[in-house]
Structures are given as C-alpha cells and as structure tokens.
Scaffold this active site. Structure first.
Site, PDB file in Angstrom:
ATOM      1  N   HIS A 208       0.869  -1.189   0.000  1.00 26.69           N
ATOM      2  CA  HIS A 208       0.000   0.000   0.000  1.00 26.69           C
ATOM      3  C   HIS A 208       0.902   1.234   0.000  1.00 26.69           C
ATOM      4  O   HIS A 208       1.764   1.362   0.891  1.00 26.69           O
ATOM      5  CB  HIS A 208      -0.873   0.005   1.256  1.00 26.69           C
ATOM      6  CG  HIS A 208      -1.794  -1.177   1.369  1.00 26.69           C
ATOM      7  ND1 HIS A 208      -3.057  -1.176   0.844  1.00 26.69           N
ATOM      8  CD2 HIS A 208      -1.622  -2.402   1.934  1.00 26.69           C
ATOM      9  CE1 HIS A 208      -3.636  -2.346   1.100  1.00 26.69           C
ATOM     10  NE2 HIS A 208      -2.784  -3.114   1.751  1.00 26.69           N
TER      11      HIS A 208
ATOM     12  N   GLU B 131      -9.064 -11.512   6.820  1.00 26.79           N
ATOM     13  CA  GLU B 131      -7.977 -10.961   7.641  1.00 26.79           C
ATOM     14  C   GLU B 131      -8.220 -11.153   9.132  1.00 26.79           C
ATOM     15  O   GLU B 131      -7.290 -11.335   9.908  1.00 26.79           O
ATOM     16  CB  GLU B 131      -7.848  -9.458   7.377  1.00 26.79           C
ATOM     17  CG  GLU B 131      -6.861  -9.106   6.297  1.00 26.79           C
ATOM     18  CD  GLU B 131      -6.678  -7.610   6.193  1.00 26.79           C
ATOM     19  OE1 GLU B 131      -7.609  -6.922   5.732  1.00 26.79           O
ATOM     20  OE2 GLU B 131      -5.595  -7.116   6.555  1.00 26.79           O
TER      21      GLU B 131
ATOM     22  N   ARG C 170      -7.575   9.435  -3.485  1.00 28.29           N
ATOM     23  CA  ARG C 170      -8.110  10.350  -2.467  1.00 28.29           C
ATOM     24  C   ARG C 170      -7.981  11.794  -2.911  1.00 28.29           C
ATOM     25  O   ARG C 170      -6.958  12.196  -3.486  1.00 28.29           O
ATOM     26  CB  ARG C 170      -7.455  10.116  -1.103  1.00 28.29           C
ATOM     27  CG  ARG C 170      -6.042  10.613  -0.965  1.00 28.29           C
ATOM     28  CD  ARG C 170      -5.474  10.289   0.419  1.00 28.29           C
ATOM     29  NE  ARG C 170      -4.025  10.489   0.408  1.00 28.29           N
ATOM     30  CZ  ARG C 170      -3.436  11.586   0.861  1.00 28.29           C
ATOM     31  NH1 ARG C 170      -4.142  12.562   1.383  1.00 28.29           N
ATOM     32  NH2 ARG C 170      -2.117  11.706   0.795  1.00 28.29           N
TER      33      ARG C 170
HETATM   34  C1  6MZ Z   1      -3.251  -5.049   7.742  1.00 29.68           C
HETATM   35  N1  6MZ Z   1      -3.187  -4.806   6.365  1.00 29.68           N
HETATM   36  C2  6MZ Z   1      -4.117  -4.087   5.691  1.00 29.68           C
HETATM   37  N2  6MZ Z   1      -5.379  -4.563   5.539  1.00 29.68           N
HETATM   38  C3  6MZ Z   1      -6.327  -3.847   4.888  1.00 29.68           C
HETATM   39  N3  6MZ Z   1      -6.097  -2.633   4.358  1.00 29.68           N
HETATM   40  C4  6MZ Z   1      -4.860  -2.121   4.505  1.00 29.68           C
HETATM   41  C5  6MZ Z   1      -3.828  -2.817   5.152  1.00 29.68           C
HETATM   42  N4  6MZ Z   1      -2.724  -2.055   5.121  1.00 29.68           N
HETATM   43  C6  6MZ Z   1      -3.063  -0.916   4.457  1.00 29.68           C
HETATM   44  N5  6MZ Z   1      -4.356  -0.950   4.109  1.00 29.68           N
HETATM   45  C7  6MZ Z   1      -5.133   0.072   3.396  1.00 29.68           C
HETATM   46  O1  6MZ Z   1      -4.241   0.932   2.713  1.00 29.68           O
HETATM   47  C8  6MZ Z   1      -4.525   2.292   3.005  1.00 29.68           C
HETATM   48  C9  6MZ Z   1      -3.259   3.111   3.012  1.00 29.68           C
HETATM   49  O2  6MZ Z   1      -2.652   3.152   1.735  1.00 29.68           O
HETATM   50  P1  6MZ Z   1      -3.188   4.004   0.527  1.00 29.68           P
HETATM   51  O3  6MZ Z   1      -3.631   5.357   1.074  1.00 29.68           O
HETATM   52  O4  6MZ Z   1      -4.312   3.259  -0.092  1.00 29.68           O
HETATM   53  O5  6MZ Z   1      -2.017   4.160  -0.378  1.00 29.68           O
HETATM   54  C10 6MZ Z   1      -5.221   2.229   4.377  1.00 29.68           C
HETATM   55  O6  6MZ Z   1      -6.098   3.291   4.576  1.00 29.68           O
HETATM   56  C11 6MZ Z   1      -5.954   0.908   4.338  1.00 29.68           C
HETATM   57  O7  6MZ Z   1      -7.221   1.096   3.758  1.00 29.68           O
END
Ligand code: 6MZ
Length: 360
Positions: free
Chosen positions: A27, A218, A116
């Site tokens: 991410h 998860e 976003r």
């Molecule tokens: C435990 N692992 C995970 N499980 C679920 N969603 C996750 C995550 N880790 C990160 N994110 C998702 O990624 C976003 C941030 O990156 P971006 O702003 O999108 O680049 C978080 O807001 C969450 O929605």
C-alpha cells in the site's frame, strides 16, 4: 551439480537482498518511511509552526507497542492523510517509496493506493492518481527501466457503492489512456463495511479486463461464510492475507490455484495471527500448490523490507536458497503485468541463479 549443492545452502540477508524480487502487495501510503514522513512534517512545521500534528518519528516509533488492528487503520485517516496534503509531498513520498523498493532489490512492483482527494485543496482523486503515475513514469526512466512499476487502485471497505464505482471508473480511464493501471483491490479496516456493496463495481472491473485482488479473511469478523462467498463470486485473480479461511473455502482457493499475497511481518506484528512467525499460515498454504507472493503490506509501519520477508520465510520455514528462488518464481506467476513482464523476471532470476552458482 555444483550449482545444485550451493543453492541448498541456508539463506542470508545478502542473498535475499540481491535476489531479484516481485512485490505485489504494498500500500503506497503505508510504505512511506517514518523518516520521509518526518522530512515532510519538518517542512510543513517550518511553513506553519502552529501545525498540530506530532512528529512521525514519535508517532511511528517502533520502540512502543506495535500497531494492532484497532490502532492501525486510524493512523491513515487521522494522521498520514493530514500530513500529506500537497502535490509536492505526494511526489516526495511516492518517489521515496519507489527508491526504497528498488534499493531493496525489487525489480517488479505493483503498488496499490486508494484514490483520495485532499479537502480544501485543488487535489482531486484524479490529480492524486495522475501524480502517483507521473512519479512511477519518472522513476522507471531514471532507474534505467530496471524496475517495472504498475498501479492497482484500492476500494476501501468503508466506501459507498458510488465511491467504489468511481474508483473502478478511474482505473479504466487511466488504463485506457495507456497508463500502467492493472487492477483493482479491496482493502481497509476488515471490521467495517459490507462487501456485498461492491458487487457492481467489481463486475465492472472484470468486464473491463482489469485484474482483481481482494483482502480476504484478515480477521474472524471478516471471514464469515457470506463475506467469503461474496468475495469469491467477484472472481478475484489473487487474494491477500488469507488468514482465517475455513476449510471449504480453502479447497475452492486451492482448486482455482488463486495467487496468494502473504505478509508475514504485518500479520505477526499487528497480531492478526497467533504463534509468531513459525506458526504463520505461510507454512500451510505453501503445501497447497497455490502460487505465493510474499509482500510487505506497509513497510513504513511494520519496518520489514521485502528482502527481510524472504529472509524470515527462509529462517522460520527452513527454506534453502533454492526454495527462495522457487518462491520468487511463484510470485512471478501471480503478476498482473502480462507475459512479457513475466519473461523478463524469469530471465532476471535465471541470471541471478547462474551468477550465484558461478561465484566462489
Ligand atoms: C493489515 N493490512 C491491511 N489490511 C487492509 N487494508 C490495509 C492494510 N494495510 C493498508 N491498508 C489500506 O491501505 C490504506 C493506506 O494506503 P493508501 O492510502 O491506499 O495508499 C489504508 O487506509 C488501508 O485502507
């Protein structure tokens, strides 16, 4: 024969660092290092001393208790998204993330991010995505085309159906402009949202030829029969995490040979799994024949690079160098970037293997 013997030797950090790696579960915002966030914070504090956000080096210190599933998700909404609010800080952080994956030996990267808009600025979701894509282009060129980079757009579980549809539309729009957008993801706090909301959005993504990857099982609350049945009906190409998967869904996943994105440190440190690394479900999935891609998830938060994830897998599951080469090959099978990219990665791995077996 010599190469065979050498590749049976135990793994070390030098080997995993130089191993050409495929990162498929990262991410963007969670991959920004505390140091880069600190640099951005310092600059903003210089411009506006009354800014109330705390220093990222304090907020994200690894010395305190690690983030868990309750404290982790608010970190984005209440903190990092408030810190990174300009085109220049989106650029600075994205370029730094790309550089650190590259320096760690990643040679094929699928980064994912949630579109976003930044409230109170002219930054729309469109501008956010095109800024990230521009950074990817720039980095690709400046690295001498050494690391292929693709983008996956994430739908957040807290999104309404319209927002999810907008994310898919953005993915299609940018992909149709020839930008390297390959798929759509479902992420976000697994304790929230009803995934059936996204049926139409994922059907549209599939129809448009985009690949689909979904965060799957998860936590126990996001592993109900209804949820998992709905998610599999979206015909995902890959699944992320796959932690609390009941046996009958496991059978279906194995039968379909879905690609699995497994994130050891994230799961252990955020306490999504029990029993530490040795008990991680990587051990179980590894026996099933599903292709596995190790991923960092959020290296900025959990502090473990992809080469460290390979090292941890090697150490805790008694894998040899040959096994890790095999694991890298299985990650290639899961790539969304097409056969040419796969061939390029297979070649890099073969060259690496030959080099290793030739070296004293
Ligand atoms: C435990 N692992 C995970 N499980 C679920 N969603 C996750 C995550 N880790 C990160 N994110 C998702 O990624 C976003 C941030 O990156 P971006 O702003 O999108 O680049 C978080 O807001 C969450 O929605």
């Amino acid at each position: 024969m010599g190469s065979h013997i050498k590749s049976q030797s135990s793994v070390d950090s030098n080997f995993t660092r130089h191993l050409p790696k495929v990162e498929l579960h990262a991410h963007l915002t969670g991959s920004i290092s505390p140091q880069t966030l600190h640099d951005i914070w310092l600059e903003r504090k210089g411009q506006d001393p009354s800014m109330e956000l705390d220093d990222p080096l304090k907020v994200m210190s690894t010395e305190k208790e690690h983030f868990n599933v309750f404290t982790f998700f608010p970190l984005f909404d209440t903190y990092i998204y408030n810190l990174i609010t300009s085109v220049s800080s989106i650029r600075q952080s994205t370029l730094a993330v790309l550089q650190s994956f590259y320096a760690d030996g990643v040679r094929y990267l699928e980064l994912r991010t949630t579109p976003r808009a930044v409230p109170g600025t002219s930054i729309s979701k469109q501008i956010y995505i095109s800024t990230v894509l521009d950074c990817m282009d720039e980095f690709f060129q400046s690295s001498g085309n050494d690391m292929s980079i693709y983008l996956i757009l994430s739908i957040d579980r807290k999104n309404a159906a319209e927002e999810a549809a907008q994310t898919v539309d953005l993915a299609i729009e940018f992909r149709n402009q020839g930008r390297p957008v390959v798929g759509v993801d479902l992420c976000g706090n697994p304790a929230r949202g009803d995934v059936s909301t996204f049926r139409v959005a994922f059907a549209k993504a599939k129809d448009a030829g985009l690949k689909i990857t979904l965060h799957f099982a998860e936590i126990p609350a996001s592993s109900t029969e209804d949820e998992l049945r709905a998610l599999l009906s979206y015909q995902p190409d890959r699944l992320g995490h796959v932690i609390h998967v009941p046996p009958k869904f496991k059978e279906e996943i194995v039968e379909k040979k879905l690609g699995l994105e497994l994130c050891l440190s994230c799961n252990v440190l955020a306490k999504l799994t029990e029993g530490g690394f040795a008990e991680h479900h990587f051990g179980e999935w590894q026996k099933t024949g599903c292709p596995i891609a190790l991923g960092t998830d959020d290296v900025g938060v959990f502090g473990s690079s992809l080469s460290n994830e390979y090292l941890l897998a090697g150490q805790h599951f008694s894998l040899t160098k040959a096994d890790l080469l095999g694991l890298s090959r299985s990650a290639i099978e899961c790539m969304f970037g097409g056969n040419e990219e796969k061939d390029k990665m297979y070649k890099l791995l073969n060259d690496f293997q030959e080099l290793k077996s030739a070296s004293p």
